[in-house]
Design a protein around this motif. Structure first.
Motif, PDB file in Angstrom:
ATOM      1  N   LYS A  64       0.820  -1.212   0.000  1.00  0.00           N
ATOM      2  CA  LYS A  64       0.000   0.000   0.000  1.00  0.00           C
ATOM      3  C   LYS A  64       0.853   1.262   0.000  1.00  0.00           C
ATOM      4  CE  LYS A  64      -4.184   1.718   2.274  1.00  0.00           C
ATOM      5  NZ  LYS A  64      -5.117   1.487   3.408  1.00  0.00           N
ATOM      6  N   GLU A  65       1.997   1.199   0.710  1.00  0.00           N
ATOM      7  CA  GLU A  65       2.858   2.384   0.784  1.00  0.00           C
ATOM      8  C   GLU A  65       3.521   2.697  -0.549  1.00  0.00           C
ATOM      9  OE1 GLU A  65       5.035  -1.136   2.745  1.00  0.00           O
ATOM     10  OE2 GLU A  65       3.008  -0.273   2.693  1.00  0.00           O
ATOM     11  N   ASP A  66       3.491   1.741  -1.490  1.00  0.00           N
ATOM     12  CA  ASP A  66       4.067   1.989  -2.815  1.00  0.00           C
ATOM     13  C   ASP A  66       3.072   2.616  -3.790  1.00  0.00           C
ATOM     14  OD1 ASP A  66       6.497   0.918  -2.007  1.00  0.00           O
ATOM     15  OD2 ASP A  66       5.990  -1.109  -2.686  1.00  0.00           O
ATOM     16  N   LEU A  67       1.807   2.677  -3.389  1.00  0.00           N
ATOM     17  CA  LEU A  67       0.794   3.258  -4.275  1.00  0.00           C
ATOM     18  C   LEU A  67       0.978   4.769  -4.398  1.00  0.00           C
ATOM     19  CD1 LEU A  67      -2.439   1.403  -3.030  1.00  0.00           C
ATOM     20  CD2 LEU A  67      -1.007   0.824  -5.010  1.00  0.00           C
ATOM     21  N   HIS A  68       0.593   5.286  -5.548  1.00  0.00           N
ATOM     22  CA  HIS A  68       0.563   6.732  -5.752  1.00  0.00           C
ATOM     23  C   HIS A  68      -0.840   7.206  -5.371  1.00  0.00           C
ATOM     24  CE1 HIS A  68       0.578  10.313  -8.795  1.00  0.00           C
ATOM     25  NE2 HIS A  68       0.592  10.714  -7.546  1.00  0.00           N
ATOM     26  N   VAL A  69      -1.026   7.531  -4.085  1.00  0.00           N
ATOM     27  CA  VAL A  69      -2.354   7.879  -3.579  1.00  0.00           C
ATOM     28  C   VAL A  69      -2.683   9.322  -3.947  1.00  0.00           C
ATOM     29  CG1 VAL A  69      -3.813   8.095  -1.534  1.00  0.00           C
ATOM     30  CG2 VAL A  69      -2.153   6.219  -1.694  1.00  0.00           C
ATOM     31  N   ALA A  70      -3.717   9.483  -4.741  1.00  0.00           N
ATOM     32  CA  ALA A  70      -4.134  10.817  -5.168  1.00  0.00           C
ATOM     33  C   ALA A  70      -5.081  11.454  -4.162  1.00  0.00           C
ATOM     34  CB  ALA A  70      -4.818  10.746  -6.530  1.00  0.00           C
ATOM     35  N   ALA A  71      -5.875  10.610  -3.477  1.00  0.00           N
ATOM     36  CA  ALA A  71      -6.835  11.143  -2.512  1.00  0.00           C
ATOM     37  C   ALA A  71      -7.345   9.999  -1.643  1.00  0.00           C
ATOM     38  CB  ALA A  71      -8.012  11.817  -3.224  1.00  0.00           C
ATOM     39  N   CYS A  72      -7.813  10.361  -0.467  1.00  0.00           N
ATOM     40  CA  CYS A  72      -8.506   9.425   0.425  1.00  0.00           C
ATOM     41  C   CYS A  72      -9.758  10.141   0.890  1.00  0.00           C
ATOM     42  CB  CYS A  72      -7.618   9.054   1.608  1.00  0.00           C
ATOM     43  SG  CYS A  72      -8.366   7.861   2.735  1.00  0.00           S
ATOM     44  N   ALA A  73     -10.920   9.535   0.670  1.00  0.00           N
ATOM     45  CA  ALA A  73     -12.175  10.231   0.955  1.00  0.00           C
ATOM     46  C   ALA A  73     -13.175   9.284   1.604  1.00  0.00           C
ATOM     47  CB  ALA A  73     -12.762  10.811  -0.325  1.00  0.00           C
ATOM     48  N   ASN A  74     -14.048   9.833   2.446  1.00  0.00           N
ATOM     49  CA  ASN A  74     -15.094   9.021   3.066  1.00  0.00           C
ATOM     50  C   ASN A  74     -16.445   9.237   2.389  1.00  0.00           C
ATOM     51  OD1 ASN A  74     -15.781  11.558   3.928  1.00  0.00           O
ATOM     52  ND2 ASN A  74     -15.643  11.144   6.120  1.00  0.00           N
ATOM     53  N   ASP A  75     -16.461  10.010   1.329  1.00  0.00           N
ATOM     54  CA  ASP A  75     -17.700  10.299   0.599  1.00  0.00           C
ATOM     55  C   ASP A  75     -17.654   9.559  -0.740  1.00  0.00           C
ATOM     56  OD1 ASP A  75     -19.746  11.366  -0.965  1.00  0.00           O
ATOM     57  OD2 ASP A  75     -19.545  13.369  -0.116  1.00  0.00           O
ATOM     58  N   LEU A  76     -18.503   8.549  -0.875  1.00  0.00           N
ATOM     59  CA  LEU A  76     -18.493   7.726  -2.082  1.00  0.00           C
ATOM     60  C   LEU A  76     -18.827   8.540  -3.328  1.00  0.00           C
ATOM     61  CD1 LEU A  76     -18.166   4.918  -3.270  1.00  0.00           C
ATOM     62  CD2 LEU A  76     -20.555   4.462  -2.724  1.00  0.00           C
ATOM     63  N   GLU A  77     -19.761   9.463  -3.218  1.00  0.00           N
ATOM     64  CA  GLU A  77     -20.127  10.278  -4.373  1.00  0.00           C
ATOM     65  C   GLU A  77     -18.955  11.147  -4.816  1.00  0.00           C
ATOM     66  OE1 GLU A  77     -22.308  11.367  -7.518  1.00  0.00           O
ATOM     67  OE2 GLU A  77     -22.797   9.812  -6.050  1.00  0.00           O
ATOM     68  N   ALA A  78     -18.177  11.626  -3.840  1.00  0.00           N
ATOM     69  CA  ALA A  78     -16.993  12.420  -4.180  1.00  0.00           C
ATOM     70  C   ALA A  78     -15.977  11.567  -4.935  1.00  0.00           C
ATOM     71  CB  ALA A  78     -16.358  12.990  -2.912  1.00  0.00           C
ATOM     72  N   ILE A  79     -15.809  10.314  -4.530  1.00  0.00           N
ATOM     73  CA  ILE A  79     -14.868   9.425  -5.216  1.00  0.00           C
ATOM     74  C   ILE A  79     -15.332   9.165  -6.642  1.00  0.00           C
ATOM     75  CG2 ILE A  79     -13.873   7.104  -5.233  1.00  0.00           C
ATOM     76  CD1 ILE A  79     -13.926   7.176  -2.180  1.00  0.00           C
ATOM     77  N   ARG A  80     -16.633   8.937  -6.818  1.00  0.00           N
ATOM     78  CA  ARG A  80     -17.171   8.739  -8.174  1.00  0.00           C
ATOM     79  C   ARG A  80     -16.833   9.937  -9.066  1.00  0.00           C
ATOM     80  NH1 ARG A  80     -22.256   6.052  -9.179  1.00  0.00           N
ATOM     81  NH2 ARG A  80     -23.141   8.121  -9.589  1.00  0.00           N
ATOM     82  N   LYS A  81     -17.029  11.134  -8.537  1.00  0.00           N
ATOM     83  CA  LYS A  81     -16.767  12.342  -9.323  1.00  0.00           C
ATOM     84  C   LYS A  81     -15.276  12.519  -9.601  1.00  0.00           C
ATOM     85  CE  LYS A  81     -20.936  14.814  -7.904  1.00  0.00           C
ATOM     86  NZ  LYS A  81     -21.511  15.953  -7.151  1.00  0.00           N
ATOM     87  N   MET A  82     -14.443  12.126  -8.628  1.00  0.00           N
ATOM     88  CA  MET A  82     -12.993  12.214  -8.850  1.00  0.00           C
ATOM     89  C   MET A  82     -12.570  11.312 -10.001  1.00  0.00           C
ATOM     90  SD  MET A  82     -11.468  12.159  -4.977  1.00  0.00           S
ATOM     91  CE  MET A  82     -12.088  13.272  -3.705  1.00  0.00           C
ATOM     92  N   ILE A  83     -13.122  10.106 -10.045  1.00  0.00           N
ATOM     93  CA  ILE A  83     -12.773   9.177 -11.129  1.00  0.00           C
ATOM     94  C   ILE A  83     -13.243   9.738 -12.475  1.00  0.00           C
ATOM     95  CG2 ILE A  83     -13.109   6.859 -12.060  1.00  0.00           C
ATOM     96  CD1 ILE A  83     -13.527   5.895  -9.160  1.00  0.00           C
ATOM     97  N   VAL A  84     -14.481  10.185 -12.519  1.00  0.00           N
ATOM     98  CA  VAL A  84     -15.034  10.720 -13.766  1.00  0.00           C
ATOM     99  C   VAL A  84     -14.206  11.903 -14.263  1.00  0.00           C
ATOM    100  CG1 VAL A  84     -17.033  11.900 -14.784  1.00  0.00           C
ATOM    101  CG2 VAL A  84     -17.381   9.881 -13.343  1.00  0.00           C
ATOM    102  N   SER A  85     -13.718  12.699 -13.334  1.00  0.00           N
ATOM    103  CA  SER A  85     -12.954  13.895 -13.727  1.00  0.00           C
ATOM    104  C   SER A  85     -11.506  13.577 -14.108  1.00  0.00           C
ATOM    105  CB  SER A  85     -12.968  14.921 -12.598  1.00  0.00           C
ATOM    106  OG  SER A  85     -12.235  14.438 -11.479  1.00  0.00           O
ATOM    107  N   GLY A  86     -11.098  12.294 -13.943  1.00  0.00           N
ATOM    108  CA  GLY A  86      -9.761  11.900 -14.371  1.00  0.00           C
ATOM    109  C   GLY A  86      -8.708  11.907 -13.303  1.00  0.00           C
TER     110      GLY A  86
END
Length: 296
Positions: free
Chosen positions: A214-236
């Motif tokens: 997990k520490e090798d991942l390039h983490v772009a964001a961590c969120a507790n809002d599922l709708e926010a994650i959906r929008k992050m993916i859609v936005s690229g």
């Protein structure tokens, strides 16, 4: 300690300021300050750290905040249960995916056949939803993790596949065309869920099985809002592991790309309640309806 003090404390803790909190509870700022100081004296601890610029919670304040929220929820539940005007009320705890995607059509369908039933739904993570069953805040909870507690009755209601979901753009379309390995795929920016999420726990186990640290991942964001994650993916912004039912609409409309893994990556959802609880006829009917009609 009284409920007015708790309401004032919760608003100050949530807003991190006294002025707006006082407006929310319809009191003057000095009155709210007096209430919270009285609460601190009764508890024997400082709940807030006050400076001229901001208000923050102490460590004890953070702990008490969760209890205060629970006490206010219990008060609301009690008041609603004692109100004849609402008819039969069922209070449900639910983790994010059941609350947002599984339960809405179920509750609507049940209400169409049982007009006298009223639902109250409290969304949280799986751990909190189970705790709410144990302390009586809710009648049942629908969660994505099996709780390890002998005081609970646990019934599996459905299975949901987990998918790796990416944006739709030239880069990701080219990547999918070349059928990337997992190691290649997880070199992309990754969006994670909060630690209490059942989906995230499954993702962590998946990474461990495939020796991806997990520490090798390039983490772009961590969120507790599922709708926010959906929008992050859609936005690229990046990729994520998601429940199939939570992205069915996005995949169907071509807003995301999905990867189905060679292995079966799935999770199950459960309804839980206290073993000692004597179910009413209405509650038994609801559980039966849920088990019969939940998407599988």
């Amino acid at each position: 300690m009284d409920m007015k003090q708790l309401r004032s404390f919760v608003e100050v803790a949530r807003l991190r300021q006294f002025t707006e909190a006082a407006n929310r509870v319809h009191l003057s700022q000095p009155a709210v300050s007096t209430q919270i100081r009285a609460l601190e004296r009764e508890l024997g601890v400082d709940l807030l750290e006050r400076t001229t610029k901001r208000v923050t919670l102490t460590e004890k304040g953070e702990l008490f905040y969760s209890y205060a929220l629970r006490m206010l929820e219990l008060e609301q539940t009690a008041l609603e249960r004692l109100s004849d005007s609402m008819g039969q009320m069922i209070t449900l705890g639910a983790s994010t995916i059941p609350s947002s995607y599984l339960l809405p059509p179920i509750l609507s369908g049940y209400r169409s056949e049982n007009a006298g039933c009223f639902f109250r739904v409290l969304q949280s993570d799986s751990h909190t939803a189970v705790s709410q069953v144990l302390d009586g805040t809710v009648d049942f909870s629908v969660v994505g993790e099996v709780p390890d507690n002998s005081a609970l009755t646990i019934r599996e209601i459905c299975r949901d596949q987990l998918l790796i979901v990416t944006p739709v753009n030239e880069h990701y379309m080219t990547l999918k065309h070349h059928t990337p390995s997992l190691q290649q795929l997880f070199q992309e920016p990754v969006i994670l869920r909060e630690s209490g999420s059942g989906t995230q726990k499954n993702f962590d186990r998946f990474l461990e099985r495939h020796h991806i640290h997990k520490e090798d991942l390039h983490v772009a964001a961590c969120a507790n809002d599922l709708e926010a994650i959906r929008k992050m993916i859609v936005s690229g912004m990046g990729i994520s592991m998601m429940s199939a039912c939570s992205v069915r609409d996005l995949a169907g409309s071509g807003q995301v790309l999905v990867y189905q893994m060679h292995e079966d990556i799935s999770r199950h959802f459960y309804i839980v309640w206290q073993k000692r609880r004597s179910l009413t006829d209405s509650e038994r009917n609801f559980i039966g309806y849920l088990e019969k009609n939940v998407p599988r």
